[in-house]
Design a protein around this motif. Structure first.
Motif, short mmCIF file in Angstrom:
data_model
loop_
_atom_site.label_atom_id
_atom_site.label_comp_id
_atom_site.label_asym_id
_atom_site.label_seq_id
_atom_site.Cartn_x
_atom_site.Cartn_y
_atom_site.Cartn_z
N LEU A 1 0.81 -1.22 0.00
CA LEU A 1 0.00 0.00 0.00
C LEU A 1 0.85 1.27 0.00
O LEU A 1 0.45 2.29 -0.57
CB LEU A 1 -0.94 -0.01 1.21
N ASP A 2 2.03 1.21 0.66
CA ASP A 2 2.89 2.39 0.69
C ASP A 2 3.37 2.75 -0.71
O ASP A 2 3.33 3.92 -1.13
CB ASP A 2 4.10 2.15 1.61
N SER A 3 3.83 1.74 -1.46
CA SER A 3 4.28 1.98 -2.84
C SER A 3 3.13 2.42 -3.72
O SER A 3 3.29 3.29 -4.59
CB SER A 3 4.93 0.72 -3.42
N LEU A 4 1.97 1.82 -3.50
CA LEU A 4 0.79 2.16 -4.28
C LEU A 4 0.43 3.63 -4.08
O LEU A 4 0.16 4.37 -5.04
CB LEU A 4 -0.38 1.27 -3.88
N GLU A 5 0.46 4.07 -2.81
CA GLU A 5 0.13 5.46 -2.51
C GLU A 5 1.18 6.41 -3.09
O GLU A 5 0.85 7.49 -3.60
CB GLU A 5 0.03 5.65 -0.99
N LEU A 6 2.46 6.00 -3.02
CA LEU A 6 3.54 6.82 -3.57
C LEU A 6 3.37 6.98 -5.09
O LEU A 6 3.53 8.08 -5.63
CB LEU A 6 4.89 6.18 -3.25
#
Length: 416
Positions: A401-406
């Motif tokens: 989710l962190d990469s997705l949000e980034l």
């Protein structure tokens, strides 16, 4: 980009190993070229002193550096690995800042190491193994070392008996360059005293020693006059300062000898510093008017007090080194981002050129303009979103989710 520093020093290796790993001036240029050839950027600096040998490079595997060092000096790699230390990235920068500021030296805060590092940098530059990154790193290092010297008291206090003796003389005689000094003895301590004196501008020195040849050897190095111990009474009255360190079992300067010298000097003050054990100067000399006698015990007390002061200053210096290593890494990361942006723009430009060329060719063949424009828009859009779409899909499938949000933020995707 990855900065790498490897080396050995007085804490990790014996004198015999340090001698084997040293780079003399006759092999330094060839060594720098050979080392630079191991890197992808052709950058290398070699710092080689009596207490340390260190290699600073960029864009190279650390294992390759260890292998290169052992092969260059024909050393057993396993033996070398037991004494070697390795730093990369920010740790490499911080290590160089600590070394240049005297925080990693045998004598805490000693200033000579900065001059040695500057020489290593200039040698590498003259050899052609300095490029943008290492140039910026070492220029940053010189600036930070100066900052540490200015903002802390890391180098203001004497922490060796020899240095303390010269500092004491400086406090009694405001301008040492106008003073005449007699050094009694010709061992390492007296040689260090002579070095400190010449750094302070003293040019008029007499070296007295039991063996005239030894005295002449030291005198030649410092532009001094050499005499034997029996000749001391002939010259003592000429001297403002006497610093003595011999291995004599009996005193060399007695009360009567100094008293006669003071009469010839018309009672002008004389500083006598006895750093020998047993004493070289009779303790009764201290009873004479205008004779200021200090012993090794007096100096040792000064050294211990000053060492405590340097340790306190070292804590401040460590913080500066850490902060400034982060600042340099931020600059280095900025270089990486510039290179990445440049590559991304170049790639996008290439896609545009290819799509536009195809569109022009179709128009020249007489294809309908609306169909050509429509194809141009579709194909260019698909090519530009291909890689970001794959990255989004991968992050979503793996639950990252962190990469997705980034990625959403970078691509400007707005839920509204």
């Amino acid at each position: 980009m990855t900065l790498v520093a490897i080396g050995i020093n007085h804490k990790t290796a014996s004198v015999s190993l340090r001698e084997k790993v040293a780079f003399g001036p006759d092999i330094l240029a060839d060594a720098l070229k050979s080392l630079a050839a191991q890197t992808r950027t052709g950058e290398a600096v070699i710092v080689s002193t009596c207490n340390r040998t260190e290699l600073y490079t960029n864009q190279v595997e650390s294992e390759a550096l260890v292998q290169w060092l052992s092969q260059f000096h024909n050393l057993d790699e396993a033996e070398l690995r037991r004494s070697i230390y390795l730093h990369t990235g920010q740790k490499a920068v911080q290590h160089l800042l600590r070394v240049s500021s005297g925080l990693d030296s045998l004598v805490l805060g000693e200033p000579q190491i900065l001059g040695q590092i500057k020489k290593a940098f200039f040698d590498a530059r003259d050899t052609g193994t300095i490029a943008h990154t290492l140039d910026r790193l070492f220029q940053h290092t010189f600036k930070v070392a100066k900052q540490i010297r200015t903002e802390t008291e890391i180098g203001t206090s004497a922490v060796s008996v020899a240095f303390a003796a010269v500092n004491l003389a400086k406090h009694i005689f405001d301008d040492l360059s106008k003073s005449k000094v007699m050094l009694v003895g010709a061992g390492e301590t007296v040689e260090l005293v002579a070095r400190h004196l010449t750094e302070r501008g003293v040019t008029d020195i007499i070296v007295a020693n039991r063996t005239l040849a030894r005295a002449e050897g030291m005198a030649a190095e410092f532009g001094a006059t050499a005499v034997t111990l029996p000749q001391i009474p002939e010259h003592l009255h000429e001297c403002d300062i006497v610093i003595s360190s011999t291995a004599s079992p009996l005193p060399i300067l007695g009360k009567g000898m100094v008293e006669n010298a003071l009469k010839q000097r018309r009672q002008q003050a004389m500083l006598l510093v006895d750093i020998a054990v047993p004493r070289d100067i009779e303790s009764e000399v201290g009873d004479l008017e205008n004779a200021y006698l200090y012993t090794v015990d007096d100096l040792q007390g000064i050294v211990e007090k000053n060492m405590a002061s340097r340790l306190e200053a070292a804590e401040q210096a460590e913080l500066i080194a850490q902060e400034q290593s982060v600042e340099f890494l931020n600059w280095l990361r900025g270089l990486d981002s510039v290179a990445t942006i440049r590559a991304y723009r170049s790639q996008s430009e290439q896609l545009k050129v290819e799509a536009l060329q195809r569109a022009v060719e179709r128009l020249e063949r007489g294809d309908e303009a609306s169909a050509v424009v429509n194809e141009l828009a579709n194909k260019l859009t698909n090519k530009l979103i291909h890689s970001p779409t794959q990255a989004l899909s991968k992050a979503a499938r793996s639950g990252d989710l962190d990469s997705l949000e980034l990625l959403r933020s970078a691509l400007g995707i707005n839920d509204n």
